[in-house]
Scaffold this active site. Structure first.
Site, mmCIF file in Angstrom:
data_model
loop_
_atom_site.group_PDB
_atom_site.id
_atom_site.type_symbol
_atom_site.label_atom_id
_atom_site.label_comp_id
_atom_site.label_asym_id
_atom_site.label_seq_id
_atom_site.Cartn_x
_atom_site.Cartn_y
_atom_site.Cartn_z
ATOM 1 N N ARG A 106 1.224 -1.357 0.296
ATOM 2 C CA ARG A 106 -0.217 -0.230 -0.328
ATOM 3 C C ARG A 106 1.039 1.095 0.054
ATOM 4 O O ARG A 106 0.828 1.806 -0.357
ATOM 5 C CB ARG A 106 -1.100 0.216 1.532
ATOM 6 C CG ARG A 106 -1.826 0.962 0.918
ATOM 7 C CD ARG A 106 -2.567 1.149 2.416
ATOM 8 N NE ARG A 106 -3.605 2.250 2.360
ATOM 9 C CZ ARG A 106 -3.519 3.071 2.542
ATOM 10 N NH1 ARG A 106 -2.472 3.944 3.300
ATOM 11 N NH2 ARG A 106 -4.519 4.195 2.744
ATOM 12 N N TYR A 210 1.224 -13.572 0.063
ATOM 13 C CA TYR A 210 1.913 -13.331 -1.498
ATOM 14 C C TYR A 210 2.998 -12.445 -1.249
ATOM 15 O O TYR A 210 3.045 -11.453 -0.470
ATOM 16 C CB TYR A 210 0.610 -12.480 -2.484
ATOM 17 C CG TYR A 210 -0.167 -11.765 -1.634
ATOM 18 C CD1 TYR A 210 0.236 -9.343 -1.893
ATOM 19 C CD2 TYR A 210 -1.027 -10.786 -1.009
ATOM 20 C CE1 TYR A 210 -0.360 -8.759 -1.364
ATOM 21 C CE2 TYR A 210 -2.330 -10.566 -0.725
ATOM 22 C CZ TYR A 210 -1.341 -8.265 -0.908
ATOM 23 O OH TYR A 210 -2.448 -8.002 0.075
HETATM 24 C C1 FAD Z 1 -6.870 -6.559 5.789
HETATM 25 C C2 FAD Z 1 -7.374 -6.055 4.368
HETATM 26 C C3 FAD Z 1 -6.827 -6.571 3.576
HETATM 27 C C4 FAD Z 1 -6.777 -5.542 2.117
HETATM 28 N N1 FAD Z 1 -6.633 -6.004 0.867
HETATM 29 C C5 FAD Z 1 -7.014 -5.469 -0.243
HETATM 30 C C6 FAD Z 1 -7.249 -6.142 -1.026
HETATM 31 O O1 FAD Z 1 -6.237 -6.765 -1.761
HETATM 32 N N2 FAD Z 1 -7.699 -5.186 -2.492
HETATM 33 C C7 FAD Z 1 -8.485 -4.174 -2.314
HETATM 34 O O2 FAD Z 1 -9.050 -3.956 -3.539
HETATM 35 N N3 FAD Z 1 -8.650 -3.710 -0.724
HETATM 36 C C8 FAD Z 1 -7.858 -4.607 0.427
HETATM 37 N N4 FAD Z 1 -8.372 -3.325 1.211
HETATM 38 C C9 FAD Z 1 -9.680 -2.582 1.257
HETATM 39 C C10 FAD Z 1 -8.762 -1.390 1.066
HETATM 40 O O3 FAD Z 1 -7.163 -1.311 2.389
HETATM 41 C C11 FAD Z 1 -9.484 0.188 1.151
HETATM 42 O O4 FAD Z 1 -10.518 -0.382 0.875
HETATM 43 C C12 FAD Z 1 -8.700 0.269 0.706
HETATM 44 O O5 FAD Z 1 -7.695 1.406 1.364
HETATM 45 C C13 FAD Z 1 -9.762 2.234 1.140
HETATM 46 O O6 FAD Z 1 -9.186 3.309 0.400
HETATM 47 P P1 FAD Z 1 -10.543 4.916 0.908
HETATM 48 O O7 FAD Z 1 -8.997 5.775 0.266
HETATM 49 O O8 FAD Z 1 -11.391 4.936 0.447
HETATM 50 O O9 FAD Z 1 -10.060 5.408 2.885
HETATM 51 P P2 FAD Z 1 -8.886 5.049 3.412
HETATM 52 O O10 FAD Z 1 -7.499 4.433 3.051
HETATM 53 O O11 FAD Z 1 -9.572 5.046 4.820
HETATM 54 O O12 FAD Z 1 -8.401 6.616 3.316
HETATM 55 C C14 FAD Z 1 -9.502 7.492 3.972
HETATM 56 C C15 FAD Z 1 -8.135 8.943 4.340
HETATM 57 O O13 FAD Z 1 -8.709 10.168 5.275
HETATM 58 C C16 FAD Z 1 -8.722 11.144 5.853
HETATM 59 N N5 FAD Z 1 -8.907 11.928 6.823
HETATM 60 C C17 FAD Z 1 -11.056 11.087 7.748
HETATM 61 N N6 FAD Z 1 -10.970 12.098 8.029
HETATM 62 C C18 FAD Z 1 -11.063 12.673 7.217
HETATM 63 C C19 FAD Z 1 -11.030 14.610 7.195
HETATM 64 N N7 FAD Z 1 -12.188 15.103 8.270
HETATM 65 N N8 FAD Z 1 -11.239 15.216 6.815
HETATM 66 C C20 FAD Z 1 -9.668 14.959 6.346
HETATM 67 N N9 FAD Z 1 -8.955 13.799 5.744
HETATM 68 C C21 FAD Z 1 -10.174 13.109 6.666
HETATM 69 C C22 FAD Z 1 -8.339 9.656 6.718
HETATM 70 O O14 FAD Z 1 -6.378 10.071 7.557
HETATM 71 C C23 FAD Z 1 -7.317 9.353 5.587
HETATM 72 O O15 FAD Z 1 -6.240 9.379 5.451
HETATM 73 C C24 FAD Z 1 -7.934 -4.432 2.251
HETATM 74 C C25 FAD Z 1 -8.174 -3.922 3.519
HETATM 75 C C26 FAD Z 1 -8.587 -4.520 4.930
HETATM 76 C C27 FAD Z 1 -8.126 -4.214 6.438
#
Ligand code: FAD
Length: 388
Positions: A106, A210
């Site tokens: 990541r 992996y």
């Molecule tokens: C064990 C595990 C394995 C996974 N494996 C996979 C995989 O193999 N393939 C896959 O596609 N997905 C996988 N996922 C899922 C994936 O990690 C998440 O779905 C994805 O990272 C979500 O991204 P996001 O940008 O939506 O949210 P996040 O990564 O949570 O980012 C949100 C961001 O918003 C910021 N934020 C929060 N509140 C505020 C605010 N009020 N103002 C400004 N910023 C704010 C946070 O600091 C953060 O940087 C896995 C998840 C887990 C737990």
């Protein structure tokens, strides 16, 4: 007057960074606000299937990612019942000429997206800048001291943006814990070192292993039932739970040997949003985990966030003026909701299948063998073959 083409995004995770690039590519000015002071290397490995990698390639990320990803040939599905392989799915065959299947750390993905964001003249990344006060009006939206045409909540499962517009919709604890760990590939004996993805199915638990970081590191995720810990409560040796689940009585020696190689585990309670998620209200839309956090058993959470970003940019890119934006966000929601709902359900069902206990585990392994790799792999086509 604000620029009519300014979009504010809350959250610079995988979803927010991708959305910033996709929107900037459509000619928008993007203000990307992230609450953290710096983008930390949280998380571990991610699998990105062709539906997601294609979008990242279209955004021009190939040079940044080429040296970091691993393109696995197969997924080896194994059963804790015997330790043996039930089947080997041909991942390379489901990759497309224009889109590979990637295994990536990541941090490497985030670093590649961040470098592209920072070098884009129309993206203004603001760290230590949490989105707090939001005031929606018919013709614009005010976010703290900014006015914009739209606000995109890409702020994760605990989204503040969602909290403002959908206060009753909250993530629920799934009852499952993901234990995540990494190690140097060289730390594993060569006969245990995976070249592709290994999925181990066992009673009420599963294991995914992996290589990533150009094969130098190994990612290991173990999913087991578990409880939420009270805030502030921590275990000096947090992996006791994990070791209890992967006991000698239930799991073969090679699976346990891989677990034993990890010296530091991260404990991630898995939260999910309701099927279908919540998507938009006027000039506000949600994206990624903010809309649809899901269990990771289809390896699609980040993939769906990346798809969301591409569809959002397409819908907003079709607008002629600010007045069109609420309708464009409604189109975005309508396009995303059915597919994401199906992925959420698929992920949950896959977890149930992986965790079957005897005698159902025997039946599962038998049916999988009867179906064979081609037919089993074809069940993923609707996910992997998606195109914008
Ligand atoms: C064990 C595990 C394995 C996974 N494996 C996979 C995989 O193999 N393939 C896959 O596609 N997905 C996988 N996922 C899922 C994936 O990690 C998440 O779905 C994805 O990272 C979500 O991204 P996001 O940008 O939506 O949210 P996040 O990564 O949570 O980012 C949100 C961001 O918003 C910021 N934020 C929060 N509140 C505020 C605010 N009020 N103002 C400004 N910023 C704010 C946070 O600091 C953060 O940087 C896995 C998840 C887990 C737990």
């Amino acid at each position: 007057m604000p620029s009519p083409r300014t979009i504010v995004i809350a959250g610079a995770g995988i979803g927010g960074l991708t959305a910033a690039l996709a929107l900037a590519a459509k000619g928008f000015r993007v203000i990307l606000r992230e609450k953290a002071e710096r983008l930390e290397e949280v998380g571990a490995g991610l699998q990105l299937s062709p539906n997601a990698s294609r979008i990242l390639l279209d955004l021009g990320l190939q040079p940044q990612l080429a040296g970091a990803v691993v393109c696995p040939e197969t997924v080896s599905i194994r059963t804790a019942r015997s330790g043996g392989e039930v089947m080997r799915l041909p991942l390379a065959a489901s990759a497309h000429a224009d889109a590979p299947y990637w295994l990536v750390h990541r941090a490497d993905l985030q670093g590649a997206l961040l470098a592209a964001v920072q070098s884009h003249p129309n993206i203004d990344l603001r760290l230590a800048s949490p989105v707090q006060a939001i005031e929606a009006a018919a013709d614009a939206i005010r976010i703290d001291d900014l006015e914009a045409a739209a606000l995109i909540g890409a702020d994760g499962a605990w989204s503040a943006v969602r909290g403002k517009f959908f206060p009753g919709v909250q993530p629920q604890f799934s009852g499952l814990i993901a234990w995540r760990g990494t190690c140097n590939a060289a730390a594993l004996p060569s006969d245990l070192r995976p070249s592709g993805v290994q999925l181990w199915m066992g009673p009420r638990a599963h294991l995914v292993i992996y290589p990533m970081s150009a094969g130098q590191r190994i990612n290991l995720v173990a999913i087991v039932p578990g409880a939420l810990l009270a805030p502030g409560w921590s275990t000096p040796d947090g992996s006791d739970d994990l070791n209890a689940h992967f006991s000698k009585a239930r799991w073969p020696a090679n699976a346990r040997a891989m677990i034993a190689t990890i010296d530091h585990w991260g404990r991630w309670p898995l939260y999910t949003m309701p099927d279908g998620g919540v998507w938009h209200s006027g000039r506000v839309a949600l994206l990624g985990d903010a809309a649809h956090a899901m269990v990771p058993f289809a390896a699609q959470g980040a993939g769906m966030a990346i798809e969301d970003a591409a569809v959002l940019a397409k819908c907003l890119g079709e607008t002629r003026n600010d007045g069109d934006i609420p309708a464009a966000l409604a189109r975005y929601a309508a396009q995303r909701e059915p597919r994401v709902t199906r992925v959420q359900r698929t992920a949950r069902q896959q977890g149930q299948i992986y965790h079957l206990q005897e005698p159902m585990a025997f039946a599962r392994d038998t049916v999988m063998r009867l179906l064979g790799p081609k037919r089993l792999q074809a069940r993923q086509d609707w996910i992997y073959n998606w195109r914008l």
